[in-house]
Design a protein around this motif. Structure first.
Motif, PDB file in Angstrom:
ATOM      1  N   ALA A   4      50.176  -6.279  10.435  1.00 53.21           N
ATOM      2  CA  ALA A   4      51.580  -6.641  10.288  1.00 53.21           C
ATOM      3  C   ALA A   4      52.001  -7.640  11.370  1.00 53.21           C
ATOM      4  CB  ALA A   4      52.452  -5.394  10.336  1.00 53.21           C
ATOM      5  N   VAL A   5      51.422  -7.538  12.552  1.00 53.64           N
ATOM      6  CA  VAL A   5      51.711  -8.495  13.614  1.00 53.64           C
ATOM      7  C   VAL A   5      51.262  -9.893  13.187  1.00 53.64           C
ATOM      8  CG1 VAL A   5      51.057  -9.228  15.949  1.00 53.64           C
ATOM      9  CG2 VAL A   5      51.692  -6.843  15.508  1.00 53.64           C
ATOM     10  N   LEU A   6      50.065  -9.988  12.610  1.00 53.42           N
ATOM     11  CA  LEU A   6      49.569 -11.274  12.123  1.00 53.42           C
ATOM     12  C   LEU A   6      50.491 -11.832  11.045  1.00 53.42           C
ATOM     13  CD1 LEU A   6      47.439 -13.496  12.002  1.00 53.42           C
ATOM     14  CD2 LEU A   6      46.129 -12.052  10.413  1.00 53.42           C
ATOM     15  N   ALA A   7      50.968 -10.973  10.143  1.00 48.56           N
ATOM     16  CA  ALA A   7      51.870 -11.420   9.082  1.00 48.56           C
ATOM     17  C   ALA A   7      53.182 -11.944   9.662  1.00 48.56           C
ATOM     18  CB  ALA A   7      52.140 -10.271   8.108  1.00 48.56           C
ATOM     19  N   ALA A   8      53.682 -11.292  10.717  1.00 45.61           N
ATOM     20  CA  ALA A   8      54.928 -11.738  11.346  1.00 45.61           C
ATOM     21  C   ALA A   8      54.746 -13.105  11.990  1.00 45.61           C
ATOM     22  CB  ALA A   8      55.384 -10.709  12.373  1.00 45.61           C
ATOM     23  N   PHE A   9      53.627 -13.310  12.662  1.00 47.31           N
ATOM     24  CA  PHE A   9      53.364 -14.609  13.281  1.00 47.31           C
ATOM     25  C   PHE A   9      53.199 -15.688  12.218  1.00 47.31           C
ATOM     26  CE2 PHE A   9      53.007 -12.344  17.167  1.00 47.31           C
ATOM     27  CZ  PHE A   9      53.036 -13.268  18.206  1.00 47.31           C
ATOM     28  N   ASP A  10      52.613 -15.343  11.081  1.00 51.93           N
ATOM     29  CA  ASP A  10      52.444 -16.309   9.994  1.00 51.93           C
ATOM     30  C   ASP A  10      53.766 -16.628   9.304  1.00 51.93           C
ATOM     31  OD1 ASP A  10      49.748 -16.555  10.422  1.00 51.93           O
ATOM     32  OD2 ASP A  10      49.155 -15.146   8.839  1.00 51.93           O
ATOM     33  N   SER A  11      54.767 -15.724   9.407  1.00 49.45           N
ATOM     34  CA  SER A  11      56.027 -15.916   8.690  1.00 49.45           C
ATOM     35  C   SER A  11      56.831 -17.098   9.224  1.00 49.45           C
ATOM     36  CB  SER A  11      56.871 -14.637   8.761  1.00 49.45           C
ATOM     37  OG  SER A  11      57.415 -14.448  10.068  1.00 49.45           O
ATOM     38  N   ASP A  12      56.608 -17.480  10.466  1.00 46.99           N
ATOM     39  CA  ASP A  12      57.302 -18.626  11.074  1.00 46.99           C
ATOM     40  C   ASP A  12      56.437 -19.105  12.239  1.00 46.99           C
ATOM     41  OD1 ASP A  12      58.983 -20.520  12.093  1.00 46.99           O
ATOM     42  OD2 ASP A  12      60.679 -19.170  12.434  1.00 46.99           O
ATOM     43  N   ALA A  13      55.334 -19.770  11.903  1.00 45.37           N
ATOM     44  CA  ALA A  13      54.328 -20.115  12.902  1.00 45.37           C
ATOM     45  C   ALA A  13      54.892 -20.945  14.042  1.00 45.37           C
ATOM     46  CB  ALA A  13      53.169 -20.853  12.230  1.00 45.37           C
ATOM     47  N   ALA A  14      55.786 -21.896  13.747  1.00 43.83           N
ATOM     48  CA  ALA A  14      56.310 -22.779  14.796  1.00 43.83           C
ATOM     49  C   ALA A  14      57.109 -21.997  15.826  1.00 43.83           C
ATOM     50  CB  ALA A  14      57.175 -23.865  14.163  1.00 43.83           C
ATOM     51  N   ALA A  15      58.006 -21.133  15.374  1.00 41.72           N
ATOM     52  CA  ALA A  15      58.839 -20.372  16.308  1.00 41.72           C
ATOM     53  C   ALA A  15      58.037 -19.285  17.015  1.00 41.72           C
ATOM     54  CB  ALA A  15      60.020 -19.748  15.568  1.00 41.72           C
ATOM     55  N   THR A  66      44.700 -15.279  13.928  1.00 46.40           N
ATOM     56  CA  THR A  66      43.629 -14.589  13.215  1.00 46.40           C
ATOM     57  C   THR A  66      43.790 -13.091  13.413  1.00 46.40           C
ATOM     58  OG1 THR A  66      42.100 -14.551  15.090  1.00 46.40           O
ATOM     59  CG2 THR A  66      42.086 -16.533  13.691  1.00 46.40           C
ATOM     60  N   MET A  67      43.062 -12.320  12.619  1.00 43.76           N
ATOM     61  CA  MET A  67      43.119 -10.872  12.749  1.00 43.76           C
ATOM     62  C   MET A  67      42.583 -10.425  14.104  1.00 43.76           C
ATOM     63  SD  MET A  67      44.185  -8.205  11.295  1.00 43.76           S
ATOM     64  CE  MET A  67      44.026  -6.426  11.508  1.00 43.76           C
ATOM     65  N   ALA A  68      41.561 -11.097  14.586  1.00 42.12           N
ATOM     66  CA  ALA A  68      40.992 -10.738  15.890  1.00 42.12           C
ATOM     67  C   ALA A  68      42.011 -10.948  17.000  1.00 42.12           C
ATOM     68  CB  ALA A  68      39.731 -11.550  16.155  1.00 42.12           C
ATOM     69  N   GLU A  69      42.745 -12.068  16.918  1.00 44.75           N
ATOM     70  CA  GLU A  69      43.768 -12.327  17.931  1.00 44.75           C
ATOM     71  C   GLU A  69      44.912 -11.330  17.841  1.00 44.75           C
ATOM     72  OE1 GLU A  69      43.149 -17.169  18.484  1.00 44.75           O
ATOM     73  OE2 GLU A  69      44.707 -16.407  17.120  1.00 44.75           O
ATOM     74  N   ALA A  70      45.242 -10.907  16.625  1.00 45.06           N
ATOM     75  CA  ALA A  70      46.300  -9.909  16.452  1.00 45.06           C
ATOM     76  C   ALA A  70      45.878  -8.579  17.070  1.00 45.06           C
ATOM     77  CB  ALA A  70      46.616  -9.733  14.971  1.00 45.06           C
ATOM     78  N   GLU A  71      44.634  -8.198  16.882  1.00 48.34           N
ATOM     79  CA  GLU A  71      44.127  -6.945  17.458  1.00 48.34           C
ATOM     80  C   GLU A  71      44.135  -7.011  18.984  1.00 48.34           C
ATOM     81  OE1 GLU A  71      40.351  -6.711  15.566  1.00 48.34           O
ATOM     82  OE2 GLU A  71      41.133  -5.678  13.768  1.00 48.34           O
ATOM     83  N   GLN A  72      43.742  -8.162  19.528  1.00 51.69           N
ATOM     84  CA  GLN A  72      43.768  -8.330  20.988  1.00 51.69           C
ATOM     85  C   GLN A  72      45.199  -8.297  21.524  1.00 51.69           C
ATOM     86  OE1 GLN A  72      41.734 -12.032  21.597  1.00 51.69           O
ATOM     87  NE2 GLN A  72      39.749 -11.254  20.890  1.00 51.69           N
ATOM     88  N   TYR A  73      46.135  -8.897  20.783  1.00 54.06           N
ATOM     89  CA  TYR A  73      47.551  -8.921  21.173  1.00 54.06           C
ATOM     90  C   TYR A  73      48.078  -7.487  21.285  1.00 54.06           C
ATOM     91  CZ  TYR A  73      52.551 -10.194  20.799  1.00 54.06           C
ATOM     92  OH  TYR A  73      53.904 -10.344  21.008  1.00 54.06           O
ATOM     93  N   VAL A  74      47.806  -6.673  20.264  1.00 51.91           N
ATOM     94  CA  VAL A  74      48.274  -5.281  20.266  1.00 51.91           C
ATOM     95  C   VAL A  74      47.590  -4.496  21.373  1.00 51.91           C
ATOM     96  CG1 VAL A  74      48.334  -3.132  18.933  1.00 51.91           C
ATOM     97  CG2 VAL A  74      48.877  -5.324  17.815  1.00 51.91           C
ATOM     98  N   ALA A  75      46.285  -4.720  21.549  1.00 49.78           N
ATOM     99  CA  ALA A  75      45.538  -3.979  22.568  1.00 49.78           C
ATOM    100  C   ALA A  75      46.082  -4.246  23.967  1.00 49.78           C
ATOM    101  CB  ALA A  75      44.058  -4.344  22.487  1.00 49.78           C
ATOM    102  N   ARG A  76      46.439  -5.498  24.248  1.00 47.55           N
ATOM    103  CA  ARG A  76      47.009  -5.829  25.563  1.00 47.55           C
ATOM    104  C   ARG A  76      48.320  -5.082  25.804  1.00 47.55           C
ATOM    105  NH1 ARG A  76      45.252 -11.100  24.267  1.00 47.55           N
ATOM    106  NH2 ARG A  76      47.359 -11.650  23.575  1.00 47.55           N
ATOM    107  N   LEU A  77      49.145  -5.000  24.770  1.00 45.71           N
ATOM    108  CA  LEU A  77      50.425  -4.315  24.920  1.00 45.71           C
ATOM    109  C   LEU A  77      50.241  -2.814  25.112  1.00 45.71           C
ATOM    110  CD1 LEU A  77      52.611  -6.152  22.228  1.00 45.71           C
ATOM    111  CD2 LEU A  77      52.745  -6.366  24.709  1.00 45.71           C
ATOM    112  N   LEU A  78      49.183  -2.258  24.524  1.00 47.06           N
ATOM    113  CA  LEU A  78      48.950  -0.814  24.612  1.00 47.06           C
ATOM    114  C   LEU A  78      48.126  -0.426  25.837  1.00 47.06           C
ATOM    115  CD1 LEU A  78      48.255   0.052  20.856  1.00 47.06           C
ATOM    116  CD2 LEU A  78      50.371   0.371  22.155  1.00 47.06           C
ATOM    117  N   ASP A  79      47.621  -1.399  26.565  1.00 51.17           N
ATOM    118  CA  ASP A  79      46.831  -1.110  27.759  1.00 51.17           C
ATOM    119  C   ASP A  79      47.751  -0.550  28.844  1.00 51.17           C
ATOM    120  OD1 ASP A  79      45.294  -1.077  30.049  1.00 51.17           O
ATOM    121  OD2 ASP A  79      44.444  -3.079  29.745  1.00 51.17           O
ATOM    122  N   PRO A  80      47.538   0.688  29.298  1.00 53.14           N
ATOM    123  CA  PRO A  80      48.418   1.296  30.308  1.00 53.14           C
ATOM    124  C   PRO A  80      48.527   0.471  31.584  1.00 53.14           C
ATOM    125  CG  PRO A  80      46.948   2.934  29.349  1.00 53.14           C
ATOM    126  CD  PRO A  80      46.473   1.603  28.859  1.00 53.14           C
ATOM    127  N   ALA A  81      47.506  -0.310  31.894  1.00 54.54           N
ATOM    128  CA  ALA A  81      47.531  -1.100  33.118  1.00 54.54           C
ATOM    129  C   ALA A  81      48.595  -2.190  33.083  1.00 54.54           C
ATOM    130  CB  ALA A  81      46.161  -1.733  33.356  1.00 54.54           C
TER     131      ALA A  81
END
Length: 338
Positions: free
Chosen positions: A177-188, A197-212
């Motif tokens: 769903a994060v990837l879909a949101a980024f695709d919904s208005d790529a410029a903004a 990409t899906m890999a970048e979306a997974e990394q994006y979520v993982a960074r936010l969930l990292d307790p550090a």
């Protein structure tokens, strides 16, 4: 008229009350605020102001600040609302107009000192004081739309624009769903990070969930999945937090993000003991500006040339909200599901 006749509280229908109230309203009109000639016709050369945030301005500073407001906010418009005005004549050429504003970051009591200069009434001094007091009923009635102008509905209780939308903790499964949101208005959305990409979306979520990383990411969700995100990076040493947000393009313009931000602020203040929230936004992003102000954030200043976007330097506005600040005018929040 003898000096003993002052001060005088003028009748609301008095011509001077109507004139100064209309002049005050003109200063709330985006077109006037963006036009130096109009400002010089309304402001006294020795004008000073103490804003709601506590920031002081002189004539040159306020003219520069108002002129620098985003162009999207200027142009033909309806003058702003001057609520519950009361005029006290202090001397033949000096009057104090007290009134109430309900727009902007928080409701505020306003005091405007008007003085005649070169035959015209000019605003000499203005001060705004934030308040959490409700608008008096008599003044509130003036704000109700005419029945003929109000949208008609056969429903006894029309649905709010964000019914069925709630907050919950972000989950690894939200990457699609994060990837879909980024695709919904790529410029903004490119300003929010690199997610193509899906890999970048997974990394994006993982960074936010990292307790550090000390983030508190909350998904703005529907039964169908994630529609947006509101989050806070926590500075545990100072009990502060940097907040940010974004929405899938299909869900924008419905007041959802403001409600989500109000909920996040309450959680940060009440549950995490945070004292100060901060956020920044580009001056040419009026939508994000409205989100911040409707969630009770107060503009503290401008950072010149902060970002380089498409080869152009762009200023940003810095906003903050303290745990001790008045709650925003609208208390509507999104439900929080753990």
């Amino acid at each position: 008229m003898q000096h003993t006749d002052f001060p005088q509280i003028l009748d609301p229908a008095a011509p001077l009350v109507e004139h100064l109230t209309a002049s005050e309203a003109r200063l709330l009109d985006p077109a006037v605020r963006h036009d130096e000639k109009s400002l010089r016709e309304l402001l006294h050369p020795h004008f000073t102001e103490v804003g709601v945030s506590g920031t002081s301005y002189d004539f040159a500073a306020i003219v520069a600040l108002l002129q620098a407001e985003p162009a999207a906010d200027a142009g033909p418009g309806v003058p702003g609302k001057v609520l519950a005005p009361q005029l006290c004549l202090l001397a033949p050429q000096t009057a104090l107009l007290r009134w109430r504003s309900e727009t902007g970051s928080v409701p505020a009591h306003r005091s405007s000192l008007w003085q005649k200069h070169e035959g015209e009434w000019r605003l000499l001094f203005h001060q705004g004081t934030a308040t959490s007091e409700p608008l008096p009923a008599a003044a509130a009635e003036l704000e109700q739309p005419n029945a003929d102008d109000a949208p008609r509905s056969t429903a006894a209780h029309p649905a709010a624009p964000h019914d069925g939308i709630f907050l919950r903790p972000l989950e690894p499964e939200d990457a699609q769903a994060v990837l879909a949101a980024f695709d919904s208005d790529a410029a903004a959305m490119a300003r929010q990070g690199q997610v193509t990409t899906m890999a970048e979306a997974e990394q994006y979520v993982a960074r936010l969930l990292d307790p550090a990383n000390l983030q508190l990411p909350l998904a703005i969700a529907t039964e169908d999945g994630l529609a947006g995100l509101v989050s806070a990076g926590i500075d545990a040493t100072n009990n502060n937090a940097w907040v940010w947000y974004w929405m899938h393009a299909a869900y924008r313009g419905r007041g959802v993000v403001s409600a989500a931000l109000r909920t996040l602020a309450r959680v940060l203040f009440d549950t995490h003991g945070i004292h100060r929230l901060e956020l920044g936004l580009r001056v040419n992003n009026p939508g994000s500006r409205r989100v911040a102000e409707r969630a009770g954030f107060i503009c503290e200043g401008r950072e010149r040339g902060k970002f380089l976007i498409d080869g152009q330097r762009v200023d940003t506005l810095m906003y903050s909200r303290l745990a001790s600040d008045p709650r925003p005018l609208s208390a509507r929040e999104l439900p929080l599901h753990q």
